[in-house]
Design a protein around this motif. Structure first.
Motif, PDB file in Angstrom:
ATOM      1  N   TYR A   9       0.816  -1.207   0.000  1.00 37.14           N
ATOM      2  CA  TYR A   9       0.000   0.000   0.000  1.00 37.14           C
ATOM      3  C   TYR A   9       0.856   1.267   0.000  1.00 37.14           C
ATOM      4  O   TYR A   9       0.952   1.995   0.977  1.00 37.14           O
ATOM      5  CB  TYR A   9      -0.959  -0.007   1.200  1.00 37.14           C
ATOM      6  CG  TYR A   9      -2.121   0.950   1.040  1.00 37.14           C
ATOM      7  CD1 TYR A   9      -3.182   0.634   0.207  1.00 37.14           C
ATOM      8  CD2 TYR A   9      -2.132   2.170   1.701  1.00 37.14           C
ATOM      9  CE1 TYR A   9      -4.236   1.505   0.035  1.00 37.14           C
ATOM     10  CE2 TYR A   9      -3.189   3.057   1.544  1.00 37.14           C
ATOM     11  CZ  TYR A   9      -4.235   2.721   0.704  1.00 37.14           C
ATOM     12  OH  TYR A   9      -5.286   3.591   0.537  1.00 37.14           O
ATOM     13  N   ARG A  14      -2.751   2.681  -3.154  1.00 35.10           N
ATOM     14  CA  ARG A  14      -3.802   3.683  -2.905  1.00 35.10           C
ATOM     15  C   ARG A  14      -4.562   3.984  -4.205  1.00 35.10           C
ATOM     16  O   ARG A  14      -5.790   4.101  -4.214  1.00 35.10           O
ATOM     17  CB  ARG A  14      -3.189   4.967  -2.340  1.00 35.10           C
ATOM     18  CG  ARG A  14      -4.223   6.003  -1.900  1.00 35.10           C
ATOM     19  CD  ARG A  14      -3.554   7.246  -1.297  1.00 35.10           C
ATOM     20  NE  ARG A  14      -2.727   6.920  -0.140  1.00 35.10           N
ATOM     21  CZ  ARG A  14      -3.206   6.769   1.102  1.00 35.10           C
ATOM     22  NH1 ARG A  14      -4.489   6.949   1.352  1.00 35.10           N
ATOM     23  NH2 ARG A  14      -2.390   6.456   2.091  1.00 35.10           N
ATOM     24  N   GLU A  17      -6.996   1.241  -4.810  1.00 37.22           N
ATOM     25  CA  GLU A  17      -8.179   1.375  -3.952  1.00 37.22           C
ATOM     26  C   GLU A  17      -9.142   2.419  -4.528  1.00 37.22           C
ATOM     27  O   GLU A  17     -10.357   2.206  -4.575  1.00 37.22           O
ATOM     28  CB  GLU A  17      -7.771   1.753  -2.517  1.00 37.22           C
ATOM     29  CG  GLU A  17      -8.970   1.716  -1.570  1.00 37.22           C
ATOM     30  CD  GLU A  17      -8.634   2.092  -0.145  1.00 37.22           C
ATOM     31  OE1 GLU A  17      -7.493   2.525   0.134  1.00 37.22           O
ATOM     32  OE2 GLU A  17      -9.541   1.949   0.719  1.00 37.22           O
ATOM     33  N   ILE A  31      -6.751  -4.803   2.173  1.00 32.57           N
ATOM     34  CA  ILE A  31      -5.415  -4.326   1.816  1.00 32.57           C
ATOM     35  C   ILE A  31      -4.435  -5.080   2.710  1.00 32.57           C
ATOM     36  O   ILE A  31      -4.588  -5.081   3.933  1.00 32.57           O
ATOM     37  CB  ILE A  31      -5.327  -2.810   2.071  1.00 32.57           C
ATOM     38  CG1 ILE A  31      -6.219  -2.079   1.068  1.00 32.57           C
ATOM     39  CG2 ILE A  31      -3.882  -2.324   2.023  1.00 32.57           C
ATOM     40  CD1 ILE A  31      -6.661  -0.711   1.514  1.00 32.57           C
ATOM     41  N   THR A  33      -0.595  -5.751   4.014  1.00 32.08           N
ATOM     42  CA  THR A  33       0.606  -4.923   4.139  1.00 32.08           C
ATOM     43  C   THR A  33       1.621  -5.572   5.079  1.00 32.08           C
ATOM     44  O   THR A  33       1.248  -6.331   5.975  1.00 32.08           O
ATOM     45  CB  THR A  33       0.215  -3.520   4.662  1.00 32.08           C
ATOM     46  OG1 THR A  33       1.392  -2.788   4.958  1.00 32.08           O
ATOM     47  CG2 THR A  33      -0.647  -3.596   5.909  1.00 32.08           C
ATOM     48  N   PRO A  37      -1.047  -3.015  10.374  1.00 36.52           N
ATOM     49  CA  PRO A  37      -2.280  -2.546   9.725  1.00 36.52           C
ATOM     50  C   PRO A  37      -2.865  -1.305  10.378  1.00 36.52           C
ATOM     51  O   PRO A  37      -3.418  -0.450   9.688  1.00 36.52           O
ATOM     52  CB  PRO A  37      -3.225  -3.750   9.858  1.00 36.52           C
ATOM     53  CG  PRO A  37      -2.332  -4.929   9.974  1.00 36.52           C
ATOM     54  CD  PRO A  37      -1.101  -4.453  10.694  1.00 36.52           C
ATOM     55  N   VAL A  40      -1.665   1.961   8.828  1.00 42.27           N
ATOM     56  CA  VAL A  40      -1.884   2.241   7.404  1.00 42.27           C
ATOM     57  C   VAL A  40      -3.172   3.043   7.231  1.00 42.27           C
ATOM     58  O   VAL A  40      -4.249   2.587   7.601  1.00 42.27           O
ATOM     59  CB  VAL A  40      -1.963   0.923   6.597  1.00 42.27           C
ATOM     60  CG1 VAL A  40      -2.279   1.205   5.134  1.00 42.27           C
ATOM     61  CG2 VAL A  40      -0.648   0.158   6.718  1.00 42.27           C
ATOM     62  N   THR A  42      -5.810   4.096   5.021  1.00 38.69           N
ATOM     63  CA  THR A  42      -6.389   3.762   3.719  1.00 38.69           C
ATOM     64  C   THR A  42      -7.467   4.781   3.349  1.00 38.69           C
ATOM     65  O   THR A  42      -7.734   5.714   4.095  1.00 38.69           O
ATOM     66  CB  THR A  42      -7.015   2.360   3.734  1.00 38.69           C
ATOM     67  OG1 THR A  42      -8.218   2.414   4.498  1.00 38.69           O
ATOM     68  CG2 THR A  42      -6.059   1.331   4.318  1.00 38.69           C
ATOM     69  N   GLN A  46     -10.225  -2.031   4.530  1.00 38.90           N
ATOM     70  CA  GLN A  46      -9.699  -2.675   5.735  1.00 38.90           C
ATOM     71  C   GLN A  46      -8.271  -3.157   5.463  1.00 38.90           C
ATOM     72  O   GLN A  46      -8.037  -3.827   4.459  1.00 38.90           O
ATOM     73  CB  GLN A  46     -10.603  -3.866   6.080  1.00 38.90           C
ATOM     74  CG  GLN A  46     -10.191  -4.670   7.289  1.00 38.90           C
ATOM     75  CD  GLN A  46     -10.447  -3.932   8.587  1.00 38.90           C
ATOM     76  OE1 GLN A  46     -11.520  -3.361   8.790  1.00 38.90           O
ATOM     77  NE2 GLN A  46      -9.458  -3.916   9.465  1.00 38.90           N
ATOM     78  N   ALA A  47      -7.350  -2.820   6.350  1.00 37.75           N
ATOM     79  CA  ALA A  47      -5.961  -3.292   6.199  1.00 37.75           C
ATOM     80  C   ALA A  47      -5.718  -4.510   7.094  1.00 37.75           C
ATOM     81  O   ALA A  47      -6.252  -4.601   8.207  1.00 37.75           O
ATOM     82  CB  ALA A  47      -4.990  -2.179   6.561  1.00 37.75           C
ATOM     83  N   TYR A  48      -4.948  -5.444   6.539  1.00 32.44           N
ATOM     84  CA  TYR A  48      -4.608  -6.678   7.265  1.00 32.44           C
ATOM     85  C   TYR A  48      -3.106  -6.906   7.187  1.00 32.44           C
ATOM     86  O   TYR A  48      -2.448  -6.419   6.266  1.00 32.44           O
ATOM     87  CB  TYR A  48      -5.288  -7.898   6.607  1.00 32.44           C
ATOM     88  CG  TYR A  48      -6.788  -7.855   6.590  1.00 32.44           C
ATOM     89  CD1 TYR A  48      -7.531  -8.329   7.679  1.00 32.44           C
ATOM     90  CD2 TYR A  48      -7.471  -7.364   5.479  1.00 32.44           C
ATOM     91  CE1 TYR A  48      -8.929  -8.304   7.650  1.00 32.44           C
ATOM     92  CE2 TYR A  48      -8.852  -7.344   5.442  1.00 32.44           C
ATOM     93  CZ  TYR A  48      -9.583  -7.810   6.527  1.00 32.44           C
ATOM     94  OH  TYR A  48     -10.952  -7.779   6.496  1.00 32.44           O
TER      95      TYR A  48
END
Lengths: 323, 323
Positions: A9, A14, A17, A31, A33, A37, A40, A42, A46-48
């Motif tokens: 990301y 980005r 997204e 997302i 990464t 998370p 981040v 975004t 949702q970041a994982y």
């Protein structure tokens, strides 16, 4: 709905997204990464943690890999193609055949589909070189980039030990473009067509002259060009060099019978290079999922993909509306 | 070698004969004409009566149909696709779905392959509309033609009873192009974008005013445009209007996140429209034969064909040289 995961990301992730929000047949699963998370920021996705990707396998149709070509993608694309359909924007021209072979093997063994080296160059510019040269085999193709920031080249600078941050501009030689359009036959080297200009922020204590030497001699990236390197402060870089416009032209001048001149020109003017590249990745992510659903497994490039696969419209609609 | 027959020998057929000489993997089997073969002045190719085509079936890989869209191709393409792989340049936009369905049925029943509506518009411009709209779904595409002679429209004029000869120029509205490139959002009608100008030679005793009325009200060709008709002598037409330059632009202005502007432009400048169209037909003839060899039977358009099929290079060469 096509369910998409974003892997990595930065600016490109980005951009993906953002592009997904413009495509009604696609939805973001998450997302993934290597960073924490929670840290981040975004655009709503949702970041994982990267490690969670495998456990979500059944919820994902395609992974869009948004890492850099220097070190991320050569490892990540083969790795994730074991379990997922994948798209990348690997852009180290000289290493594409090797990257393709590696990904193709994994994809065929695991019945997945991967489209590599997608974006605008390689990508849309490659397509235009192929179409133009196939249609006018007696002719000359020239590609010009910029003026604009090259993400791949900036990324390569930032990966040098001692470099804190950097931006690279590609600058076309406009005199040469004008001569070609006017019909002059020129025998051009890489060095004639573009200049490269680097703005580099050094880490404290780094040896500027040594880093300048590493840059100007870096094969595939800088060694073949006239490259200027400027060392500036982080504050100046942030203020003057953080926009990412780009663009370029594929110009093919061919002749048919008895020197009848025919000119094919493809031109991009991009206010945001990463957002445009991301938009190309998203369109090819749709193509990737369709190929996988047809059990067309293996690695592909833009040259292998029938144009209709990029669209969410039916064949009938396309014939009616676009032909 | 790919063995090619040319069906019909006007400007387009002659262009195909010339283009074949630029493609080392292709050879001309013969030119098939409704005229007396002895009266056809070719560029070296052997001319035959149309009736002889069927007897040469085993010597021909693909027939390139070079007739007009108004009356020739709607009949010829389905007819010859019974026995041959075929390519045409059918360009009556509104009737393409119907033409496609007819050819597709014949091709599937007889295990042949046909690529219809090939050329630059429909054809290369269609491709560019598809790529641009798929990549930047939030945006506006505009196609501009000219200034140049439209073969399809000139052909339509010449088929009117009482018309001895005619040439039609398509003229783009340059004010509109400039406004779009500058970022203006315009809601354009067909009439805003182009003018049409016709130079017509009448048969002796023909009723000019009646013919003018037939022209300006002809659907799909002239009714939707501001059309000017000039009646001139054959001598003047021959002297002033027998060159066939053309060109045009597909302009797609899209936005990604928060109105970030991205412009995709595809532009052709053609000194000879028929020779360029012929060059496109020849590249797609190669694709047609490859599809047939892979037993991909039925009708196709440029939107269905992976770009690599147009080239005589291997996939490995293309990845190495063009990506």
């Amino acid at each position: 709905m096509i369910k998409v995961a974003i892997i990595g990301y930065g600016n490109l992730g980005r951009g993906v997204e953002r592009a997904l929000k413009q495509n009604k047949d696609m939805e973001l699963v998450g997302i993934f990464t290597r960073r924490s998370p929670e840290l981040v920021q975004t655009e709503g996705g949702q970041a994982y943690k990267m490690e969670e990707l495998t456990s979500k396998k059944n919820a994902i149709d395609v992974c869009i890999l948004c890492g850099g070509s220097a070190t991320d993608l050569p490892a990540q694309t083969p790795e994730w193609t074991h379990s997922f359909n994948t798209i990348d924007s690997f852009d180290t021209h000289a290493k594409i055949p090797e990257h393709f072979a590696k990904v193709d093997k994994v994809a065929k063994e695991n019945k997945t589909t991967s489209i590599i080296s997608t974006g605008w160059d390689p990508g849309l510019f490659s397509l235009n070189r192929l179409y133009a040269q196939s249609i006018l085999p007696v002719g000359q193709t020239n590609t010009f980039w910029g003026k604009g920031v090259s993400q791949g080249h900036s990324d390569a600078l930032r990966r040098i030990a001692g470099v804190a941050d950097a931006v690279q501009y590609t600058i076309p030689n406009n005199d040469v473009i004008e001569k070609l359009k006017a019909g002059e036959q020129l025998d051009l080297t890489t060095r004639d067509k573009h200049f490269r200009e680097c703005f580099v922020v050094l880490d404290e204590g780094a040896d500027g002259e040594k880093i300048r030497e590493i840059i100007v001699s870096m094969p595939n990236y800088f060694a073949e060009y006239d490259t200027e390197v400027h060392f500036i402060s982080q504050a100046e870089l942030d203020q003057e060099h953080k926009e990412m416009p780009h663009g370029g032209t594929v110009l093919h001048t061919g002749t048919t019978h008895e020197n009848t001149k025919q000119v094919i020109e493809y031109n991009l003017q991009l206010e945001s290079n990463p957002e445009f590249t991301a938009s190309v990745l998203v369109a090819y992510a749709r193509a990737c999922v369709r190929l996988a659903r047809e059990k067309q497994f293996g690695a592909f490039t833009v040259l292998d993909i029938a144009p209709k696969y990029l669209s969410d419209r039916t064949d009938e609609e396309l014939r009616k509306e676009l032909l």
